[in-house]
Design an enzyme around this catalytic site. Structure first.
Site, PDB file in Angstrom:
ATOM      1  N   GLN A   1      73.646  -0.631  71.630  1.00 23.79           N
ATOM      2  CA  GLN A   1      72.437  -0.354  70.857  1.00 23.79           C
ATOM      3  C   GLN A   1      71.153  -0.624  71.627  1.00 23.79           C
ATOM      4  OE1 GLN A   1      72.727  -1.734  66.860  1.00 23.79           O
ATOM      5  NE2 GLN A   1      70.536  -1.862  66.562  1.00 23.79           N
TER       6      GLN A   1
ATOM      7  N   SER B   1      79.949  -2.793  72.815  1.00 25.64           N
ATOM      8  CA  SER B   1      79.601  -2.999  71.409  1.00 25.64           C
ATOM      9  C   SER B   1      79.651  -1.682  70.639  1.00 25.64           C
ATOM     10  CB  SER B   1      78.217  -3.659  71.308  1.00 25.64           C
ATOM     11  OG  SER B   1      77.912  -3.995  69.980  1.00 25.64           O
ATOM     12  N   LEU B   2      78.510  -1.189  70.179  1.00 24.25           N
ATOM     13  CA  LEU B   2      78.448   0.090  69.470  1.00 24.25           C
ATOM     14  C   LEU B   2      79.102   1.207  70.267  1.00 24.25           C
ATOM     15  CD1 LEU B   2      77.244   1.933  67.209  1.00 24.25           C
ATOM     16  CD2 LEU B   2      75.170   2.051  68.622  1.00 24.25           C
TER      17      LEU B   2
ATOM     18  N   ARG C   1      78.535   0.660  59.388  1.00 24.21           N
ATOM     19  CA  ARG C   1      78.507  -0.578  60.191  1.00 24.21           C
ATOM     20  C   ARG C   1      77.071  -1.088  60.321  1.00 24.21           C
ATOM     21  NH1 ARG C   1      77.965  -1.631  65.883  1.00 24.21           N
ATOM     22  NH2 ARG C   1      79.378  -3.242  66.725  1.00 24.21           N
TER      23      ARG C   1
ATOM     24  N   HIS D   1      77.194  -9.983  67.064  1.00 25.33           N
ATOM     25  CA  HIS D   1      78.356 -10.601  67.703  1.00 25.33           C
ATOM     26  C   HIS D   1      78.333 -12.127  67.595  1.00 25.33           C
ATOM     27  CE1 HIS D   1      79.712  -6.723  68.993  1.00 25.33           C
ATOM     28  NE2 HIS D   1      78.503  -6.471  69.452  1.00 25.33           N
TER      29      HIS D   1
ATOM     30  N   GLN E   1      85.408  -7.100  66.010  1.00 23.50           N
ATOM     31  CA  GLN E   1      84.370  -6.845  67.012  1.00 23.50           C
ATOM     32  C   GLN E   1      82.979  -7.186  66.515  1.00 23.50           C
ATOM     33  OE1 GLN E   1      82.038  -3.734  67.354  1.00 23.50           O
ATOM     34  NE2 GLN E   1      82.610  -2.935  69.361  1.00 23.50           N
TER      35      GLN E   1
END
Length: 302
Positions: free
Chosen positions: A11, A90-91, A115, A196, A245
């Site tokens: 992101q 991540s994303l 999400r 996270h 995650q």
């Protein structure tokens, strides 16, 4: 002959105008953006290409990022450029799922929209924070943050750059302690939440419920999961890992090391920015990294 990996940024890489030249120069890319507009109920090209405040809000950023990277990847695949493995930070892991044939583009875009909403709702603005720690090893950082409640490592990006996340006050306390312990710099990140970290566990659980209705397939090529830094080769492992995650550390450096050990010697970063290229060069200077950010960048692959 080595292997090629498609890798996708997270992101923090988003920029206004991302993907516009792909949209204007490729019917394949345009179809992905227009389909995202149908699915989400707002204009994704307008979100991505015109200056606006929504790109700073994670519920919009996530859908915009995944749409853009997937559109770029579809154009590459149309030109016969394919990967042996995939991974995303991540994303970006959702783009890797599409590359691996695990999730359709439609489902990935809809899932990251949900999400983003869940992550946005999980922690009120200003309560959480994140900071990048430069110039310390993972062990050195963990030795400090393990003694401070409400803060943890969020991202193992590359040697010398690790991100911490948690309650804002705890992250600020950790910054002071880390500087005392030898950190070269501790830089607060401009993010909308403590990504996270344990603070997003409930958001992860709710995402797991949403994923119950999203079909996943056996990977056509393996992809590397953020949570484990290991290849995922079975459909049954996908949803539990995506659920975890949201609140688990992103093991990006370890993920790259997994791919290198498997013979990957060419990484193609697909999406805005060159963040992952910078990380990989610090992990292994011998690896070839190609950025696909603009339509003209496709010429690098000829």
């Amino acid at each position: 002959m080595g292997k090629t990996a498609f890798i996708f940024p997270g992101q923090g890489a988003q920029v206004c105008g991302m993907g516009q030249d792909f949209y204007e120069n490729s019917e394949t890319a345009k179809a992905v953006f227009d389909r995202a507009t149908e699915l989400l109920g707002f204009s994704v090209p307008e979100l991505c290409f015109e200056k606006n405040d929504r790109l700073d809000i994670t519920e919009y950023t996530q859908a915009a990022m995944v749409t853009t990277s997937v559109a770029m990847m579809k154009v590459m695949e149309e030109r016969g450029i394919h990967a042996d493995v995939a991974a995303g930070l991540s994303l970006g892991e959702y783009c890797a799922l599409v590359a691996a044939g695990v999730m359709t583009a439609d489902d990935a875009i809809c899932t990251v929209r949900e999400r983003g909403i869940l992550m946005q709702e999980a922690v009120p603005a200003g309560v959480g924070g994140m900071s990048a720690v430069l110039g310390m090893t993972a062990d050195e950082i963990n030795a400090v943050v393990d003694e401070i409640p409400n803060v943890q490592v969020a991202n193992y990006n590359c040697p010398g750059q690790i991100v911490i996340s948690g309650l804002k006050e705890a992250v600020e306390t950790a910054a002071v302690k880390l500087k005392e312990a030898g950190a070269r710099r501790v830089i607060p990140l401009n993010v909308s939440g403590p990504f996270h970290s344990y603070l997003l566990e409930e958001a992860g659980e709710k995402l797991g419920k949403f994923l119950e209705n999203i079909p996943v397939a056996e990977p056509v090529i393996p992809y590397v999961a953020n949570v484990t830094a290991a290849y995922v080769t079975k459909a049954e492992d996908v949803k539990p890992l995506l659920t975890r995650q949201v609140s688990s550390s992103v093991r990006w450096q370890q993920s790259v090391e997994t791919m290198l050990a498997d013979g990957v010697d060419r990484f193609i970063e697909i999406g805005p920015g060159k963040t992952l290229a910078g990380f990989i060069r610090k992990i292994n200077r011998e690896a070839t990294v190609i950025n696909i950010e603009k339509f003209e960048d496709l010429e690098k692959l000829n």
